[in-house]
Design an enzyme around this catalytic site. Sequence first.
Site, PDB file in Angstrom:
ATOM      1  CG  ASP A   9      -1.580   1.245   1.554  1.00 37.09           C
ATOM      2  OD1 ASP A   9      -2.260   1.742   0.645  1.00 37.09           O
ATOM      3  OD2 ASP A   9      -1.457   1.772   2.678  1.00 37.09           O
ATOM      4  CG  ASP A  11      -1.848   7.754   0.543  1.00 37.66           C
ATOM      5  OD1 ASP A  11      -0.780   7.914  -0.075  1.00 37.66           O
ATOM      6  OD2 ASP A  11      -2.918   8.282   0.200  1.00 37.66           O
ATOM      7  CG  ASP A 208      -2.131   2.436   6.531  1.00 39.11           C
ATOM      8  OD1 ASP A 208      -2.462   2.050   5.387  1.00 39.11           O
ATOM      9  OD2 ASP A 208      -2.397   3.575   6.954  1.00 39.11           O
TER      10      ASP A 208
HETATM   11 MG    MG Z   1      -2.903   3.248   3.557  1.00 35.89          MG
END
Ligand code: MG
Length: 274
Positions: A9, A11, A208
């Site tokens: 991922d 961000d 995250d």
């Molecule tokens: Mg993310």
Amino acid sequence: MTRLLVMSDLDGTLLDHYSYDFSSALEAMKRLEALQIPLVLNSSKTFPEMLQIRKAINNTCPFVVENGAALYVPAQQGGREIFECVIFGLTRRDILAAMHEIESRHQFEYQAFSRMSVAQLVATTGLGADQAQYALSRQYTEPLLWKDSSEHLAEFTAMCNKAGISVIRGGRFVHLSGAADKSDCMGWLREFYGKRYGRTPAIIALGDSENDVPMLLNADYAVQVKSPVKQFPDISHPRLTRTTEIGPLGWNNSLLHLLDEIEAKRQKKIMNIQ
Ligand SMILES: [Mg+2]
């Protein structure tokens, strides 16, 4: 080295949640490059945004856009880079066709982004010009400005779901998309790299957020990167790492550690065979 593929991922994972900086992840990225382990970026960002980031981090691997909706595989043609596109979700055109079909039967109060210019979007939604441009450049999602009741939204959602479209509510906006998630590309990539390597690679996935969970669950090694703003989503995985450090530093340290551990296990196995 064991055949591996890293999927990440962006961000809050490879990029810092606030500054989008990735400098603390450089060491692990260099290690991947030296070991010729592909790094496949898998994000909610659009194709043009992904092109920019790939360039910034000097990445030439396939990448996944708009939350798993499509995978782009680069190839060289006449000295320039072209992309093969594999779609797992629905194109915006498909989504609009289904939306128009629903509109022909029922009237709901909303404004579809596809019917607005950047200037109109800025005026009616309060989005900044950049955000408005970004929303209009999406190829696999149609955002709507919902103006009707929540009862009608439930009704509209049921009609969309029946047509194979997911409806995600985010504040004032409602996002229509195909039912793909970040894990849909993984079988395709295992096969693609399996052919190239002569052996199916094990996947290390890092993320995250909640939208990373399907990708983490489908990976051979799952790494949950610590966020400065939220708790780790609750998942159960036999090879799960939760980083101690936040964002790209956690990405870097956990990945270096994991690569060492996998290599040490491989060496031990070779010793045992001998
Ligand atoms: Mg993310």
